[in-house]
Design an enzyme around this catalytic site. Sequence first.
Site, mmCIF file in Angstrom:
data_model
loop_
_atom_site.group_PDB
_atom_site.id
_atom_site.type_symbol
_atom_site.label_atom_id
_atom_site.label_comp_id
_atom_site.label_asym_id
_atom_site.label_seq_id
_atom_site.Cartn_x
_atom_site.Cartn_y
_atom_site.Cartn_z
ATOM 1 N N CYS A 167 0.801 -1.224 0.000
ATOM 2 C CA CYS A 167 0.000 0.000 0.000
ATOM 3 C C CYS A 167 0.832 1.272 0.000
ATOM 4 C CB CYS A 167 -0.963 -0.013 1.188
ATOM 5 S SG CYS A 167 -2.042 -1.456 1.153
ATOM 6 N N HIS A 307 -2.437 7.954 6.460
ATOM 7 C CA HIS A 307 -2.738 6.638 5.892
ATOM 8 C C HIS A 307 -4.105 6.191 6.400
ATOM 9 C CE1 HIS A 307 -1.893 2.883 3.947
ATOM 10 N NE2 HIS A 307 -1.961 2.196 5.086
ATOM 11 N N GLU A 318 -0.164 5.502 13.856
ATOM 12 C CA GLU A 318 0.128 6.667 13.020
ATOM 13 C C GLU A 318 -0.033 7.969 13.801
ATOM 14 O OE1 GLU A 318 -0.741 8.487 8.569
ATOM 15 O OE2 GLU A 318 -2.090 6.958 9.375
ATOM 16 N N LYS A 339 -9.588 8.087 3.101
ATOM 17 C CA LYS A 339 -10.024 6.696 2.930
ATOM 18 C C LYS A 339 -11.414 6.482 3.516
ATOM 19 C CE LYS A 339 -5.519 4.348 2.762
ATOM 20 N NZ LYS A 339 -4.616 5.490 2.990
ATOM 21 N N HIS A 344 -9.791 2.033 0.607
ATOM 22 C CA HIS A 344 -8.333 1.841 0.530
ATOM 23 C C HIS A 344 -7.994 1.249 -0.838
ATOM 24 C CE1 HIS A 344 -4.292 1.157 1.402
ATOM 25 N NE2 HIS A 344 -4.363 0.428 2.507
ATOM 26 N N PHE A 407 1.943 -3.514 3.880
ATOM 27 C CA PHE A 407 2.354 -4.807 4.414
ATOM 28 C C PHE A 407 3.826 -5.042 4.068
ATOM 29 C CE2 PHE A 407 -2.077 -7.052 4.255
ATOM 30 C CZ PHE A 407 -2.519 -6.218 5.262
#
Length: 421
Positions: A167, A307, A318, A339, A344, A407
Site C-alpha cells: 500500500c 494513511h 500513526e 479513505k 483503501h 504490508f
Amino acid sequence: MELKRVVVTGLGAITPLGNDVDTTWEAAVAGKSGAAPITHFDASKFKTQFACEVKNFNAADHFDRRKARQLDLYAQYALVAARQAVADSGMEEAQNLDKNRVGVIIAAGIGGLHTFEEEAGYYAVHEDQGPKYNPFFIPKMIADIASGHVSMEYGYHGPNFGVVSACASSNNAIIDAFNLIRLGKADAIVTGGAEAAIYPAGVGGFNSMHALSTRNDSPETASRPFSASRDGFVMGEGSVVLVLEELEHAIARGAKIYAEVAGGGMSADAHHLTATHPEGLGAILSMKNALEDAGMKPEDIDYINVHGTSTPVGDISEIKAIVEVFGDYAHKLNISSTKSMTGHLLGATGALEAMLSIKAIENDIVPPTINHEEGDEDENIDYSLNFTFNKAQERPVRAALSNSFGFGGHNATVILKKYEK
C-alpha cells in the site's frame, strides 16, 4: 550538484468517487462515501459484501475489443487516468518534446488479480486436457505492465518501470519519479498507481486476515478512521496518475503548475508482516526523512493526509508517530483520512491521496474524515488534535504531507507545497 525543482503539471483519476479529478475532488469535499454492495462478483457468502468500486466504467468507451482483451481492469484504469493526466498537462501539444526524456512509473500493489483468478480457474476446469492458458495471461497479470502500456501509447522512451511495495507503492513511485527528475535523468515522468482487486481472492484473502470491515448493514459508514467502533478497512479500486515535470521545462512550454513536490521520505518498520509498529517507529522515520529531504520544519506543514485505514492498531500507531514528529504543533495542523470516503485503493492509494492533497493546496480546503460519531472515541487517541471530522474545513494550505504504509513494513511519505516562482 544542484538539484532541480519538480512540479506537478497534470492530473488524472478514475476513483470510487468519480471518473475524473474534479468529480472526485468535489465528492471528497462534500464528504460522500464511495462504498456500496459489491457488483464485480457474487459476494453473498463472503464476510465482507461491500467495497468502494469504480462506478459507470465501461471498457468499450475507452478501448476497442482487441485492446481491451489485452488489459486487466487495473491496467485499463491506469491507461485512462494516464490519458487524462497527459492531456491535462498539455504535453501532447508540446513543441519539440524530447520523448527520450519522458518516463513512466505506474505502481500496483497486486496487479492483475482478476486475470490470475480467471486463468487459474480455467486450468482447474481443463486439467485433464493439459495447460490451456491465454497468451495474454502473463502480460495482463504482471504488476509493471501498466507503465509499459502508457509508454507505448505515447512513445515515451525515458525511465519505465513499475513499483510494488504493497500500500506504499504509488507513494514510492512518486518519490522515484521525483528523484529521477531532480537528478536530471528525465524532464517529465507520468507516475501514480492503479489497482483492481475487488474479486474473490482479494476480498476473501483480506477477510481471512480479519483486515476488512464487515459492516454489511451500512457500507457507507464502514470506513471510520479514528473512531472507537472501527473494525477494518474498506477495499477500493481505481487509478490516479500525475505528471511530474522539471520546473524550467514546464515553464518553457507554458504548462499549468498545480503544486511543487518538496520532498519524499521512506523507511521500514522491520517489525511484522502486516501490522505497523505499535509506537509508529517506521512512520516517524519516514516523516522525518521527508521533512529533511524537503528542507522543511514541522511548522511548515498545514495538512496531513494520513494513511488512516480504519484498522484498530494502524490508526493509533500513526497518530503516535505524528505527535512524536510534530510535537505541540500537531494540534495546529489539520489531519484527515480521505479513505473514509474512497476506501483503501491499496497500491493506488498514495497517488489518490497525493492528488487530493494537491487539490487541498490549490483550493485551501481540507477534505474531511467522515463517519465519526459523537462519543465514538478511542481512549488511545488524542482527540485534541484537529482531525477535521465530518465536514471539510477552509484554511490556508501552504504544504501537505501524505503518508502511505504497506504490508511488509514499507513506509513512504510525500510532501507537496504551493508553487512559488
